[in-house]
Write a protein that holds these residues in place. Structure first.
Motif, PDB file in Angstrom:
ATOM      1  N   ASP A 147       7.080  -0.861  -0.792  1.00  0.00           N
ATOM      2  CA  ASP A 147       6.558   0.168   0.299  1.00  0.00           C
ATOM      3  C   ASP A 147       5.113   0.563   0.008  1.00  0.00           C
ATOM      4  OD1 ASP A 147       8.727  -0.104   1.896  1.00  0.00           O
ATOM      5  OD2 ASP A 147       9.806   1.738   1.138  1.00  0.00           O
ATOM      6  N   THR A 148       4.398   1.034   1.197  1.00  0.00           N
ATOM      7  CA  THR A 148       3.321   1.862   1.199  1.00  0.00           C
ATOM      8  C   THR A 148       3.554   3.215   1.707  1.00  0.00           C
ATOM      9  OG1 THR A 148       1.889  -0.150   1.257  1.00  0.00           O
ATOM     10  CG2 THR A 148       0.889   2.023   1.626  1.00  0.00           C
ATOM     11  N   VAL A 149       3.249   4.234   0.804  1.00  0.00           N
ATOM     12  CA  VAL A 149       3.323   5.705   1.476  1.00  0.00           C
ATOM     13  C   VAL A 149       2.163   6.441   1.428  1.00  0.00           C
ATOM     14  CG1 VAL A 149       5.768   5.362   0.554  1.00  0.00           C
ATOM     15  CG2 VAL A 149       4.124   6.556  -0.909  1.00  0.00           C
ATOM     16  N   LEU A 150       2.271   7.477   2.351  1.00  0.00           N
ATOM     17  CA  LEU A 150       1.266   8.519   2.311  1.00  0.00           C
ATOM     18  C   LEU A 150       1.747   9.950   1.930  1.00  0.00           C
ATOM     19  CD1 LEU A 150      -1.572   9.396   3.462  1.00  0.00           C
ATOM     20  CD2 LEU A 150      -0.594   9.657   5.741  1.00  0.00           C
ATOM     21  N   THR A 172       3.192   1.505  -3.443  1.00  0.00           N
ATOM     22  CA  THR A 172       1.566   1.596  -3.127  1.00  0.00           C
ATOM     23  C   THR A 172       1.471   3.157  -2.664  1.00  0.00           C
ATOM     24  OG1 THR A 172       1.364  -0.675  -2.829  1.00  0.00           O
ATOM     25  CG2 THR A 172      -0.346   0.734  -1.941  1.00  0.00           C
ATOM     26  N   VAL A 206      -5.920   5.307   7.269  1.00  0.00           N
ATOM     27  CA  VAL A 206      -4.530   4.739   6.800  1.00  0.00           C
ATOM     28  C   VAL A 206      -4.470   3.397   7.523  1.00  0.00           C
ATOM     29  CG1 VAL A 206      -1.962   4.719   7.128  1.00  0.00           C
ATOM     30  CG2 VAL A 206      -3.521   6.758   6.244  1.00  0.00           C
ATOM     31  N   THR A 210      -3.947  -0.281   5.642  1.00  0.00           N
ATOM     32  CA  THR A 210      -2.802  -1.007   5.718  1.00  0.00           C
ATOM     33  C   THR A 210      -2.973  -2.114   6.786  1.00  0.00           C
ATOM     34  OG1 THR A 210      -2.101   0.303   7.413  1.00  0.00           O
ATOM     35  CG2 THR A 210      -1.336   1.067   5.296  1.00  0.00           C
ATOM     36  N   VAL A 215       2.278   3.159   7.173  1.00  0.00           N
ATOM     37  CA  VAL A 215       3.023   3.273   6.016  1.00  0.00           C
ATOM     38  C   VAL A 215       4.515   3.356   6.410  1.00  0.00           C
ATOM     39  CG1 VAL A 215       1.025   4.365   4.821  1.00  0.00           C
ATOM     40  CG2 VAL A 215       2.787   5.759   6.104  1.00  0.00           C
ATOM     41  N   CYS A 233       0.450   7.313  11.432  1.00  0.00           N
ATOM     42  CA  CYS A 233       0.212   6.565  10.462  1.00  0.00           C
ATOM     43  C   CYS A 233       1.143   5.754   9.901  1.00  0.00           C
ATOM     44  CB  CYS A 233       0.102   7.549   9.278  1.00  0.00           C
ATOM     45  SG  CYS A 233      -1.588   8.482   9.087  1.00  0.00           S
ATOM     46  N   GLY A 238       9.369   3.877  10.359  1.00  0.00           N
ATOM     47  CA  GLY A 238       8.918   4.789   9.411  1.00  0.00           C
ATOM     48  C   GLY A 238       9.587   6.088   9.203  1.00  0.00           C
TER      49      GLY A 238
END
Length: 333
Positions: A147-150, A172, A206, A210, A215, A233, A238
């Protein structure tokens, strides 16, 4: 071990600025059922401590008025229901208050062992942010490998912990921070990308980072008008997790967007949760995270260490916003 009757502690009588944090004498607490008494070596400083000092975040019922939500030290007495084998153990603990002192009571279920790989200063800086990031990013936001996270506030205690945990568990991590210098530090610590929210539009960045996908999760401590921007985002399905509201208590969001893209909005506060919940989290951390701690793969970023008597300076540094990582009070005997 013969315990003293009194101790030095920071226990302001009235709310106010950092100057109210002066050392006073207080009785040494006695551990209640299921608790241990810790001879404190170090105590982490956290945003809720600042809010409490200013009068905005009173301790929960039964908690000490002395601030401080995380400690490290040696167990010197045990309450009813805790075995004598706990005595002499080096532990760090999440507590509901009482950390800014020479001694503090801690629920035994919320204690974690301090391995040789960690200094007491490092151990005292871990529980509050670890419990918070684990329960919110990994449990409430279901962040999993790939996973990609903010994460907002990328150089705060929460932010640096999220970066470190994210790296260990295959996430990430994209962060925001308030200066180019802080962004550079976040990348050094392990963030995949860092966005200066003062000079860049984090929503556009973002999407760019991505490739337009967005994210899987946002960990937000700002609230207010960040929330609708955070939703922009997010990828479909999500998750948005609120853990503080430094920028505003309310938000206006497009519900149709939430429905159409199947977004989840959730959040939590840790301090009021009961000891049984926190003990469960401690068990999870012990199983999933502590092997990394013991191996030296996970340690906190320490910004600055102050003697307990200089708690006012520690709070002034936190409020100035220039710190990267954790600010810690050390009990020098």
């Amino acid at each position: 071990m013969d315990l003293p009757e009194t101790m030095q502690a920071i226990d302001p009588a009235q709310p106010g600025g950092p100057e109210v944090l002066v050392a006073v004498e207080r009785p040494v607490p006695r551990p209640g059922p299921g608790e241990v008494l810790v001879r404190v070596a170090a105590a982490g400083v956290n945003r809720p401590d600042v809010a409490q000092r200013r009068g905005f975040y009173p301790p929960p019922p039964g908690a000490p008025s002395i601030p401080g939500l995380e400690i490290a030290g040696e167990v010197v007495a045990v309450g009813e229901g805790v075995g004598p084998e706990a005595l002499g153990q080096q532990v760090c603990a999440l507590i509901a208050g009482g950390g800014y002192a020479e001694y503090a009571a801690a629920p035994w279920g919320q204690c974690l062992p301090v391995p040789p790989a960690l200094s007491m200063i490092e151990a005292g800086a871990m529980p509050e942010t670890l419990f918070t990031v684990w329960t919110n990013l990994f449990e409430r936001a279901y962040a999993t490998e790939g996973d990609t996270v903010l994460v907002h506030g990328g150089t705060s205690g929460i932010g640096t912990t999220a970066i470190a945990l994210g790296r260990l568990f295959g996430l990430t991590v994209i962060v925001t921070a308030g200066s180019d210098e802080k962004c550079a530090r976040a990348r050094e610590i392990g963030a995949a990308a860092a966005i200066n929210y003062k000079t860049e539009d984090f929503v556009a960045r973002v999407q760019e980072i991505t490739g337009g996908k967005g994210v899987a999760a946002v960990l937000d401590m700002v609230g207010g008008d960040y929330v609708p921007r955070n939703l922009q985002c997010l990828a479909d399905d999500g998750r948005h997790v609120s853990i503080a509201v430094q920028g505003g208590l309310t938000a206006t969001i497009p519900l149709v967007d939430v429905m159409r893209r199947r977004l989840t909005l959730t959040g939590s506060t840790l301090r009021p949760r009961d000891a049984a919940f926190k003990a469960l989290v401690a068990d999870e951390l012990h199983r999933a995270v502590w092997p990394h701690v013991a191996a030296g793969r996970l340690r906190p970023v320490i910004d600055q260490v102050y003697p307990l008597g200089e708690a006012a300076a520690a709070h002034a540094r936190m409020e100035a916003g220039d710190h990267v990582g954790k600010i810690v009070l050390e009990v020098v005997r």
